[in-house]
Design an enzyme around this catalytic site. Structure first.
Site, PDB file in Angstrom:
ATOM      1  N   HIS A 106      -3.272  32.098  14.313  1.00 28.25           N
ATOM      2  CA  HIS A 106      -3.378  32.239  15.926  1.00 28.25           C
ATOM      3  C   HIS A 106      -2.013  32.148  16.128  1.00 28.25           C
ATOM      4  O   HIS A 106      -1.428  31.493  16.876  1.00 28.25           O
ATOM      5  CB  HIS A 106      -4.328  31.997  16.766  1.00 28.25           C
ATOM      6  CG  HIS A 106      -5.433  32.710  16.848  1.00 28.25           C
ATOM      7  ND1 HIS A 106      -6.527  31.490  15.723  1.00 28.25           N
ATOM      8  CD2 HIS A 106      -6.329  33.424  17.402  1.00 28.25           C
ATOM      9  CE1 HIS A 106      -7.470  32.161  15.863  1.00 28.25           C
ATOM     10  NE2 HIS A 106      -7.546  33.434  17.274  1.00 28.25           N
TER      11      HIS A 106
ATOM     12  N   GLU B 270     -10.644  40.571  15.071  1.00 27.74           N
ATOM     13  CA  GLU B 270     -10.538  40.174  15.064  1.00 27.74           C
ATOM     14  C   GLU B 270     -12.116  39.791  14.135  1.00 27.74           C
ATOM     15  O   GLU B 270     -11.742  39.544  12.842  1.00 27.74           O
ATOM     16  CB  GLU B 270     -10.529  39.084  15.783  1.00 27.74           C
ATOM     17  CG  GLU B 270      -9.262  38.470  16.223  1.00 27.74           C
ATOM     18  CD  GLU B 270     -10.474  36.800  17.521  1.00 27.74           C
ATOM     19  OE1 GLU B 270      -8.877  36.322  17.094  1.00 27.74           O
ATOM     20  OE2 GLU B 270     -11.389  36.645  17.479  1.00 27.74           O
TER      21      GLU B 270
ATOM     22  N   HIS C  62     -15.193  32.128  17.287  1.00 26.40           N
ATOM     23  CA  HIS C  62     -14.162  30.826  16.856  1.00 26.40           C
ATOM     24  C   HIS C  62     -13.606  30.395  18.391  1.00 26.40           C
ATOM     25  O   HIS C  62     -12.892  30.172  18.283  1.00 26.40           O
ATOM     26  CB  HIS C  62     -12.775  31.213  15.661  1.00 26.40           C
ATOM     27  CG  HIS C  62     -12.352  32.114  16.155  1.00 26.40           C
ATOM     28  ND1 HIS C  62     -11.375  33.028  15.405  1.00 26.40           N
ATOM     29  CD2 HIS C  62     -11.802  32.545  17.858  1.00 26.40           C
ATOM     30  CE1 HIS C  62     -10.496  33.785  16.024  1.00 26.40           C
ATOM     31  NE2 HIS C  62     -10.691  33.424  17.453  1.00 26.40           N
TER      32      HIS C  62
ATOM     33  N   HIS D 156     -13.327  41.039  22.991  1.00 26.62           N
ATOM     34  CA  HIS D 156     -12.562  40.618  23.639  1.00 26.62           C
ATOM     35  C   HIS D 156     -11.161  41.058  24.293  1.00 26.62           C
ATOM     36  O   HIS D 156     -10.704  41.094  23.505  1.00 26.62           O
ATOM     37  CB  HIS D 156     -12.457  38.091  23.609  1.00 26.62           C
ATOM     38  CG  HIS D 156     -11.985  37.831  22.570  1.00 26.62           C
ATOM     39  ND1 HIS D 156     -12.233  38.541  21.399  1.00 26.62           N
ATOM     40  CD2 HIS D 156     -10.955  36.862  22.528  1.00 26.62           C
ATOM     41  CE1 HIS D 156     -11.455  38.143  20.341  1.00 26.62           C
ATOM     42  NE2 HIS D 156     -10.636  36.393  20.948  1.00 26.62           N
TER      43      HIS D 156
END
Ligand code: DHB
Ligand code: FE
Length: 280
Positions: A60, A241, A13, A194
């Site tokens: 977030h 995530e 995303h 990431h």
């Protein structure tokens, strides 16, 4: 004549993907190969015509902050506004909810022992709008309703992959007991490897990611038991995530048909992974 889950879509995303779309950079050399990986997906979804998407994503620190951190939240409102994340809200359509189905899911899943937080108004950030843009392009209106299911993967402790997988199964029971003929998809978003902070910022692990893409198709239950520390070590701090993908996978059949798989590095600081799995 009941609602039915037909397919699952899995995708990263990254916010820079949204910025590339919004600023007409999709044909640039850096971005073109990334968007090409979704050409098939846009065709596929135009044929599938889902009525409703249960969109599992993480906020977030946009709608929620460290003062209030629901582990799992479902949004029951009529519509959801693209959030201002610091550069202004993305110029994308309002997201239309499905209050009746969302309330039914809350009723069913909470009675089924998953204590969701119920939210009415929820501003939605890149975690939700970037997957919509990747799959639908730039329409005037999103072509279907969306029920946001927000998962905390930002502040420890996030839920386990195993818990997420079980929640997916409860979501399926909820959808299939809704008395209206609806084509429902479940999307799992976020990931892949990431890390955005600290000495390991920029970490990517292609072999971890590709093994994850292999195993979530036909070994999901065992894969869901991967401990958080393995995500952190192997896929970077934000790789966690990926637990959200198990909610979508748990809502599908044990045996699924893989329609599409795509993997690309890099998009901003992130490896991008994408799967389309169909219930047969
Ligand atoms: C990036 C990735 C994310 O998942 C996110 O939420 C923010 C930034 C990035 O790669 O830059
Ligand atoms: Fe993220």
């Amino acid at each position: 004549n009941m609602a039915k889950i037909s397919a699952g879509v899995f995708t990263s995303h990254v916010p820079a993907i949204g910025a590339a779309i919004d600023n007409d950079k999709m044909d640039e050399e850096y971005w073109q190969p990334l968007f090409a990986g979704y050409d098939y997906s846009r065709q596929w979804i135009a044929e599938q015509k889902p009525d409703v998407i249960l969109l599992v994503y993480n906020d977030h620190a946009t709608a929620f902050d460290s003062n209030l951190v629901p582990t799992f939240a479902i949004a029951t409102g009529e519509q959801f506004k693209p959030a201002d994340e610091g550069w202004g809200p993305r110029p994308v359509p309002m997201v239309q909810g499905h209050p009746e189905l969302a309330s039914h899911i809350a009723q069913s899943v909470i009675q089924d022992e998953f204590d969701l937080t119920v939210v009415r108004d929820l501003d939605v950030d890149h975690g939700l709008t970037v997957p919509l843009s990747l799959m639908f392009g730039q329409p005037e209106q999103w072509p279907c309703r969306v029920i946001p299911i927000a998962v905390n993967v930002v502040l420890y402790p996030p839920p386990s992959g195993k818990r997420c997988y079980a929640l997916g199964k409860a979501l399926r029971r909820a959808v299939e007991s809704f008395d209206e003929n609806l084509n429902v998809q479940v999307w799992g978003t976020g990931g892949m490897s990431h890390q955005l902070q600290g000495p390991r910022a920029g970490l990517i692990n292609k072999s971890f990611d590709n093994t994850f893409l292999d195993r979530i198709v036909d070994d999901a239950e065992e894969l869901s038991q991967t401990p958080h520390v393995d995500y952190v070590r192997l896929s970077g701090s934000e790789g966690v995530e990926l637990v959200m993908w198990f909610i979508a996978r748990g809502a599908l059949n044990e045996t699924v048909e893989q329609q599409h798989r795509f993997y690309h590095v890099p998009a901003s600081n992130t490896a991008v992974g994408h799967l389309i799995l169909e219930n047969q």
